[in-house]
Enzyme design. Sequence first.
Site, short mmCIF file in Angstrom:
data_model
loop_
_atom_site.label_atom_id
_atom_site.label_comp_id
_atom_site.label_asym_id
_atom_site.label_seq_id
_atom_site.Cartn_x
_atom_site.Cartn_y
_atom_site.Cartn_z
N SER A 186 8.69 15.61 -6.87
CA SER A 186 7.78 14.82 -6.04
C SER A 186 6.34 14.97 -6.50
O SER A 186 5.42 14.41 -5.91
CB SER A 186 7.90 15.26 -4.57
OG SER A 186 7.72 16.65 -4.45
N ASN B 280 9.50 24.74 2.91
CA ASN B 280 9.75 23.82 4.04
C ASN B 280 8.60 23.82 5.05
O ASN B 280 8.17 22.76 5.51
CB ASN B 280 11.07 24.19 4.73
CG ASN B 280 12.26 24.05 3.79
OD1 ASN B 280 12.11 23.50 2.70
ND2 ASN B 280 13.41 24.54 4.21
N THR C 10 -4.74 -23.11 21.68
CA THR C 10 -3.41 -22.57 21.94
C THR C 10 -2.47 -23.48 21.16
O THR C 10 -2.75 -24.68 21.02
CB THR C 10 -3.04 -22.59 23.44
OG1 THR C 10 -2.98 -23.94 23.88
CG2 THR C 10 -4.07 -21.83 24.29
N HIS C 11 -1.41 -22.92 20.63
CA HIS C 11 -0.49 -23.67 19.75
C HIS C 11 -1.21 -24.27 18.55
O HIS C 11 -0.78 -25.27 18.00
CB HIS C 11 0.24 -24.79 20.50
CG HIS C 11 0.82 -24.36 21.82
ND1 HIS C 11 2.11 -23.93 21.96
CD2 HIS C 11 0.26 -24.27 23.05
CE1 HIS C 11 2.34 -23.61 23.23
NE2 HIS C 11 1.23 -23.80 23.92
N SER D 116 -10.53 -21.63 -9.33
CA SER D 116 -9.26 -22.03 -9.92
C SER D 116 -9.45 -22.19 -11.41
O SER D 116 -10.52 -22.62 -11.87
CB SER D 116 -8.81 -23.35 -9.30
OG SER D 116 -7.93 -24.02 -10.16
N LYS E 213 -12.50 -25.88 -6.78
CA LYS E 213 -11.88 -24.94 -5.85
C LYS E 213 -12.71 -23.69 -5.59
O LYS E 213 -13.33 -23.14 -6.48
CB LYS E 213 -10.51 -24.49 -6.38
CG LYS E 213 -9.42 -25.54 -6.31
CD LYS E 213 -9.11 -26.04 -4.90
CE LYS E 213 -8.43 -24.99 -4.04
NZ LYS E 213 -7.05 -24.73 -4.45
N ASN F 219 -11.49 -20.39 -3.40
CA ASN F 219 -10.35 -19.90 -2.63
C ASN F 219 -10.63 -18.59 -1.90
O ASN F 219 -11.26 -17.69 -2.47
CB ASN F 219 -9.15 -19.68 -3.57
CG ASN F 219 -8.72 -20.96 -4.26
OD1 ASN F 219 -8.82 -22.04 -3.69
ND2 ASN F 219 -8.26 -20.83 -5.49
N GLU G 269 -6.35 -13.97 1.95
CA GLU G 269 -4.91 -14.24 1.77
C GLU G 269 -4.16 -12.98 1.34
O GLU G 269 -3.07 -12.68 1.85
CB GLU G 269 -4.70 -15.32 0.71
CG GLU G 269 -5.26 -16.69 1.08
CD GLU G 269 -5.33 -17.58 -0.15
OE1 GLU G 269 -4.27 -17.91 -0.71
OE2 GLU G 269 -6.45 -17.94 -0.57
N TYR H 93 15.36 21.12 7.59
CA TYR H 93 14.85 20.40 6.42
C TYR H 93 15.98 19.80 5.60
O TYR H 93 17.03 20.41 5.42
CB TYR H 93 14.01 21.34 5.54
CG TYR H 93 13.50 20.63 4.29
CD1 TYR H 93 12.35 19.85 4.33
CD2 TYR H 93 14.21 20.69 3.08
CE1 TYR H 93 11.91 19.15 3.21
CE2 TYR H 93 13.78 20.00 1.96
CZ TYR H 93 12.63 19.24 2.02
OH TYR H 93 12.21 18.56 0.92
N GLN I 87 11.51 14.44 1.38
CA GLN I 87 10.54 14.31 0.30
C GLN I 87 10.11 12.85 0.13
O GLN I 87 9.05 12.57 -0.41
CB GLN I 87 11.17 14.84 -0.99
CG GLN I 87 10.25 14.85 -2.17
CD GLN I 87 10.84 15.63 -3.34
OE1 GLN I 87 10.87 16.84 -3.34
NE2 GLN I 87 11.32 14.90 -4.34
N1 ARG Z 1 8.96 18.71 -2.53
C1 ARG Z 1 9.56 19.03 -1.26
C2 ARG Z 1 9.21 17.94 -0.24
O1 ARG Z 1 8.28 17.21 -0.48
C3 ARG Z 1 9.04 20.34 -0.76
C4 ARG Z 1 10.00 21.10 0.10
C5 ARG Z 1 11.16 21.49 -0.70
N2 ARG Z 1 12.02 22.37 0.00
C6 ARG Z 1 13.25 22.58 -0.41
N3 ARG Z 1 13.97 23.41 0.28
N4 ARG Z 1 13.74 21.97 -1.45
O2 ARG Z 1 9.83 17.79 0.77
#
Ligand code: ARG
Length: 478
Positions: A39, A126, A171-172, A293, A299, A301, A306, A333, A338
């Site tokens: 991650s 965790n 309205t509408h 454009s 144009k 825009n 948007e 957990y 993640q």
């Molecule tokens: N990278 C993990 C997350 O974002 C951190 C916690 C990981 N804990 C574990 N027991 N693998 O959730």
Amino acid sequence: MAADLQNNNPTSFAAPNGALWGGRFEGRPSEFLQEYGASLPIDKRMWQEDIQGSQAHATMLAQVGVLSEDDKAAIIDGLNAVAADIAAGNFVFDINDEDIHMSVEKSLTARIGAAGGRLHTGRSRNDQVALDAHLIARKMARELHAKVLKLREALLGRAEQEFGVVMPGYTHLQRAQPVLFSHHMLAYYWMFERDCKRLRTAYEAADVCPLGSAALAGTTYPLDRSLTAQLLGLSAVTPNSMDSVSDRDFMCDLVYACAMTQMHLSRLCEELVLWSSGEFGFITMDDTYSTGSSIMPQKKNPDFAELTRGKTGRVYGDLVTLLTVLKGLPLAYNKDMQEDKEPTFDAVDTVANALYAVTGMIQTMRVNKDRMRTGAEGGFMCATDLADYLVGKGMPFREAHSVVGAMVLWCEKNGRILQSLSADELRTFSEFFDDDALEAVDVEKVVAKRTTQGGTGHEPVQEQLNLAKERLTKDCAW
Ligand code: ARG
């Protein structure tokens, strides 16, 4: 792990395979799987929170006698050095480190040796990741709050600046009754006022400390969780270790606040797009908020309005992603969690950018009073007031509604507007009409007569402006 902590060899607690958890393994995931499970590319954004949390944890551990003062000092200094490296762009993030927690700890240990290995005492990733997420969500809620305040200020500014300008209310998407342009701007002001409230709620949800919950069950070390919370400026300690490590409600609160804010931005942008069309012509978008454009030279825009409308889908998607990640997860957990950060960060970034862009559009757009006024005079928008006039002369409202309806039909067939009818023509529809009847359909008066609280009359709108200013000052002080 406990035995390793007593060993002064800085690398002894890292398993041969290099990961911080490698002790019980003989094989390791392939390079592909390591990258798949990592991650780091997303959560490295939490490096400051991670370091801050570790410093608070180390300080607390020393306070309760689990960590020596020397080790604590080495850890704090070492983490400051890691922070300085990351801030300066000198830190090499290695995907093999899986996440920011591993990355920081590994770098710390490489710098200070065994003391680095003692930092994780009484802690799990965790509760560590839960803490980092709380801290960053709290920070993001505050930053978004400040950006919404700027937009509220801009809307309020335009409402004050253009006070008295009359436009058609719909309205509408059919012309209904004339309103003050200020009233229309303030309608959006209140939406964003409620968004601020939602962001403060998200802030409060994040403002608690899960650290000290360890993996899921708490720990045998005599941790002082209140001290950790206090060191981090978090207002309370979470009451249940299992809930602490599996709760992401505070992230849902934040992303929900983002989804609502983006929905409001999208509605506002829809109006800006319509109003800047040739057909409406109510506003002219500033050149700096418009694009041209590549083929049609004429144009101009409203691209950014948007695009803001278009980005709403992804913010809703982020909310659904997050809710779906959590759905069906058993306590406590699970690695699924993640997947919480990417949608959260995406929602926050998207809304932050949109708020910035839309605030600029509101500040710089030109309000075309004459076009609005002409729009307010057409479309038989004074019909209700003409019916009310007949009611004032003693006719039941239902009958008045029908008489004026017949007048509108006649006008449409004959290419006339109500305001052009002569006194004699009026009386062919009802003998209740006197010579003063057409005064009732003067657009200014029609607006001014809407004096109920929260209505579009000049007086209640002025009161509304005062209230909006008061609320802005109050929310700015938060
Ligand atoms: N990278 C993990 C997350 O974002 C951190 C916690 C990981 N804990 C574990 N027991 N693998 O959730």
